[in-house]
Design a protein around this motif. Structure first.
Motif: not given
Length: 212
Positions: A82-105
């Protein structure tokens, strides 16, 4: 013929589900405690059931542990997908996914901790269950990478290998970060985001070289 229900003992619950047992087992895990150290009686006590009631849902503690790992993988794949699909030009797919991973951590449900720990310290059955979940992560990430590459007209060289490299890198960093203070998270997020981008950009460059 269904087994007759017996009266619940003092402090015991009359009925319980597989999810209740998984939740009880997760609550017993700590920063330095593996699922392999759990006992059937301990889980039953935490779930407030008689030990014999455990067998209505799982053959043994190993089957419960594998179910926990499978649930952890499924939940995390949904969240990160879901985080990958929520990515936007201001928040890249990579950054969004990594941040979500750490949120879950750092989440309270300990699902990511379960995957990270059992992949390195659990029994062979647990390690294989974690490996299966990592392969599912790789397959889903590969699909997304191919989709995003087509949308941007920037094809990748060996997208399946790219997905594997990213998945293994992220989980390796997560295993280290798990035992570090949360104050280090932003530093690690920035480093990991850069490393993932390097993998993606390297694959794009290799694709261009192959076409040239």
């Amino acid at each position: 013929m269904p087994e007759p229900s017996l009266p619940a003992g003092p402090g015991r619950r009359p009925t319980i589900t597989r999810e209740d047992l998984i939740a009880a087992a997760l609550a017993l895990l700590g920063p330095h405690r593996s699922v392999s150290t759990l006992s059937l009686r301990e889980v039953a006590r935490a779930a407030q059931i008689a030990p014999n009631s455990f067998y209505r849902h799982f053959r043994d503690i190993d089957e419960l542990a594998v179910a926990m790992i499978e649930r952890a993988g499924s939940s995390l794949r949904t969240i990160i997908g879901q985080a990958r699909h929520r990515a936007s030009p201001e928040r890249s797919v990579v950054r969004s996914s990594v941040e979500t991973f750490f949120e879950q951590l750092r989440a309270d449900d300990k699902l990511l901790h379960l995957l990270l720990r059992e992949g390195t310290a659990g029994s062979q059955a647990f390690k294989q269950a974690v490996e299966d979940q990592l392969c599912f992560f790789e397959e889903e990430l590969c699909v997304d990478l191919v989709r995003l590459a087509a949308a941007s007209n920037l094809p990748l060289h060996e997208p399946a290998l790219v997905a594997r490299a990213i998945t293994r890198l992220v989980f390796a960093v997560g295993t280290i970060a798990m035992d570090l203070p949360p104050a280090r998270d932003q530093e690690l997020i920035s480093e990991l985001t850069t490393m993932v981008r390097m993998i993606v950009n390297g694959s794009r460059s290799m694709m261009g070289a192959a076409e040239g």
